[in-house]
Design an enzyme around this catalytic site. Structure first.
Site, mmCIF file in Angstrom:
data_model
loop_
_atom_site.group_PDB
_atom_site.id
_atom_site.type_symbol
_atom_site.label_atom_id
_atom_site.label_comp_id
_atom_site.label_asym_id
_atom_site.label_seq_id
_atom_site.Cartn_x
_atom_site.Cartn_y
_atom_site.Cartn_z
ATOM 1 N N LYS A 149 48.034 82.027 34.918
ATOM 2 C CA LYS A 149 47.455 82.142 33.569
ATOM 3 C C LYS A 149 45.955 82.374 33.679
ATOM 4 O O LYS A 149 45.299 81.762 34.527
ATOM 5 C CB LYS A 149 47.759 80.860 32.781
ATOM 6 C CG LYS A 149 47.382 80.903 31.307
ATOM 7 C CD LYS A 149 47.793 79.611 30.617
ATOM 8 C CE LYS A 149 47.493 79.615 29.132
ATOM 9 N NZ LYS A 149 47.921 78.372 28.451
ATOM 10 N N SER B 130 50.739 79.041 24.323
ATOM 11 C CA SER B 130 49.792 80.066 24.683
ATOM 12 C C SER B 130 50.034 80.702 26.059
ATOM 13 O O SER B 130 49.473 81.756 26.346
ATOM 14 C CB SER B 130 48.383 79.469 24.682
ATOM 15 O OG SER B 130 48.269 78.469 25.667
ATOM 16 N N SER C 99 52.046 74.522 25.317
ATOM 17 C CA SER C 99 51.849 75.898 25.782
ATOM 18 C C SER C 99 52.567 76.297 27.058
ATOM 19 O O SER C 99 52.581 77.481 27.407
ATOM 20 C CB SER C 99 50.366 76.181 25.952
ATOM 21 O OG SER C 99 49.805 76.469 24.702
HETATM 22 N N1 GLN Z 1 50.012 75.817 20.097
HETATM 23 C C1 GLN Z 1 49.134 74.711 20.328
HETATM 24 C C2 GLN Z 1 47.732 75.057 19.914
HETATM 25 O O1 GLN Z 1 47.548 76.114 19.415
HETATM 26 C C3 GLN Z 1 49.191 74.298 21.773
HETATM 27 C C4 GLN Z 1 48.432 75.184 22.636
HETATM 28 C C5 GLN Z 1 48.424 74.728 24.075
HETATM 29 O O2 GLN Z 1 49.236 73.915 24.488
HETATM 30 N N2 GLN Z 1 47.462 75.222 24.810
HETATM 31 O O3 GLN Z 1 46.827 74.302 20.050
#
Ligand code: GLN
Length: 450
Positions: free
Chosen positions: A56, A131, A155
């Site tokens: 990532k 994400s 994410s």
């Molecule tokens: N979807 C969640 C957010 O937007 C989690 C994102 C993540 O785990 N990085 O914060």
């Protein structure tokens, strides 16, 4: 016949696959072909010798662009490797490239990438989740043998669920965050995204362990997680949080998870309904704590220290504002505004402090359950992958995290593994949660279910 295939041949296969499908999947922000082939020529040893992985793009890679899919970092090349990257290298792994993500890991669909959207390999009209959508899509599309993602509120697990792969969020403190670009430091954790549960254990083995460079990295004896790769759930006590199943969730998702639970019961597990009364407040607490920490962490992008600097400014303070205005996308700006608001004097007690108290209650709820139960099971997400562009309201998007967020709030580990498909042919994900440092048990139950 013993037939050996060289690391270069392995790389050829993966890069051919990437050349074939990545124009439509768009999992990668950048490919590191030259570096990969150079490493293939070295004498690689270790548990991951010659294994090609996607990383990532929020994990620092020495001399290689690390953008967080943000325009504010579009040219940033870190001078050092994140601890996880260093550990993967020591284990002999090879990086194929950096995976697309929601900008600064804020989002649930990878649509918030500052560069382009990633598509779900099972149906290109659908989102891969986020994400870590690039990492999950790369593994699902056969564009990497495995990947690393990061999970602040879901994410790793949510994109794994949407893409039909295995995603594990380790216990907070089990994997070093050194070199991970911080989103919400008290929630962020790096973990593996893989095709199956065994690979998850192998990758986890390679990245865990105490790191003096991360003050929240925990000093514990490192287990060999592959020892838990055996089919045995006899006598295991499993709780099903009723709050999770009574919410409005897609009936096919619910059905699939309950069928899997039945399978565990048949294999000798004891399954009971349990209650997590504070779970309903987790999302509200998360969307105060995470933006608060993000607003502080993102203060460093000022046009001076990293990456992009706007040219359209006549003095320093104008340079700060235009750089941030042009460099950050809408969702990141929204989080910074939310975060600075809840931290501002006069509102701190009402929002931030309150959210921290809720956080303690949620953690206590889990601690109490894990005194009696080995593991908890729920769907990973309320639905299967939604269509790209379908989720236009940010608040609606936040709802996608309802089952995953409480785990980060409590700091416990959880895995998402495939549990079948809905009638549209999209994967369904099942989540197994465990107590702090219960990754072994989680992997064992997941392996039994697989
Ligand atoms: N979807 C969640 C957010 O937007 C989690 C994102 C993540 O785990 N990085 O914060």
């Amino acid at each position: 016949v013993d037939q050996e295939i060289s690391v270069t041949e392995v790389l050829n296969t993966f890069y051919e696959r990437i050349d074939q499908v990545d124009d439509s999947v768009r999992a990668y922000v950048s490919l590191t072909r030259d570096e990969a082939y150079q490493r293939a020529g070295e004498d690689l040893t270790g548990s991951l010798a010659g294994i090609p992985l996607a990383i990532k793009d929020n994990m620092s890679t020495e001399g290689i662009k690390t953008t967080c899919s943000s325009n504010i970092l579009n040219n940033y090349r870190p001078p050092y490797d994140a601890t996880v990257v260093k550990k993967l290298k020591e284990a002999g792994a090879i990086m194929l490239g950096k995976a697309n993500m929601d900008e600064f890991a804020m989002g649930s669909s990878t649509e918030n990438s500052g560069f382009f959207k990633t598509h779900n390999p099972w149906n290109l009209d659908h989102a891969p989740g986020g994400s870590s959508g690039g990492s999950a899509a790369a593994v699902a599309a056969g564009e990497a043998a495995g990947a690393l993602g990061s999970d602040t509120g879901g994410s790793i697990r949510q994109p794994a669920a949407y893409c039909g792969v295995v995603g594990l969020k380790p216990t907070y403190g089990n994997v070093s965050r050194y070199g991970l670009v911080a989103f919400a430091s008290s929630l962020d954790q790096i973990g593996p995204i893989t095709k199956d549960v065994k690979d998850s254990a192998i990758l986890l083995n390679a990245i865990t362990g105490h790191d003096p460079m991360d003050s929240t990295s925990v000093k514990i004896d490192k287990p060999d997680y592959t020892e838990f790769i055996k089919e045995d759930v006899k006598g295991l006590k499993i709780g099903l949080p009723e709050e999770y199943f009574s919410l409005e969730i897609n009936s096919e998702v619910k059905e699939s998870v309950l069928t899997a639970v039945k399978k565990m019961e048949e294999a000798g597990a004891i399954v009971e309904e349990v209650s997590l009364p504070s779970a309903e407040y987790a999302l509200a607490a998360y969307y105060i704590i995470a933006p608060a920490e993000a607003s502080s962490n993102l203060a460093r992008y000022d046009g001076v220290r990293y990456g992009f600097r706007s040219e359209q400014a006549s003095n320093v303070s104008e340079m700060f504002t235009t750089t941030r205005n042009q460099g950050f996308g809408d969702e990141v700006k929204r989080r910074i505004m939310l975060g600075t608001y809840v931290l501002s004097s006069g509102y701190y007690d009402a929002y931030y402090l309150k959210a921290q108290k809720v956080r303690t209650l949620i953690k206590e709820d889990f601690d109490k359950l894990f005194k009696e139960y080995d593991l908890l099971i729920s769907p990973t997400t309320p639905t299967t992958a939604f269509k790209l562009g379908e989720m236009s309201d940010p608040l609606e998007m936040y709802q996608m995290d309802i089952f995953t967020v409480p785990i980060n709030i409590a700091g416990i580990p959880a895995i998402s593994l495939p549990s079948g498909f809905d009638s549209a042919g999209l994967p369904i994900g099942l989540q197994i949660m465990g107590p702090h440092f219960g990754e072994g048990k989680i992997l064992q139950a997941a392996y039994t279910l697989e």
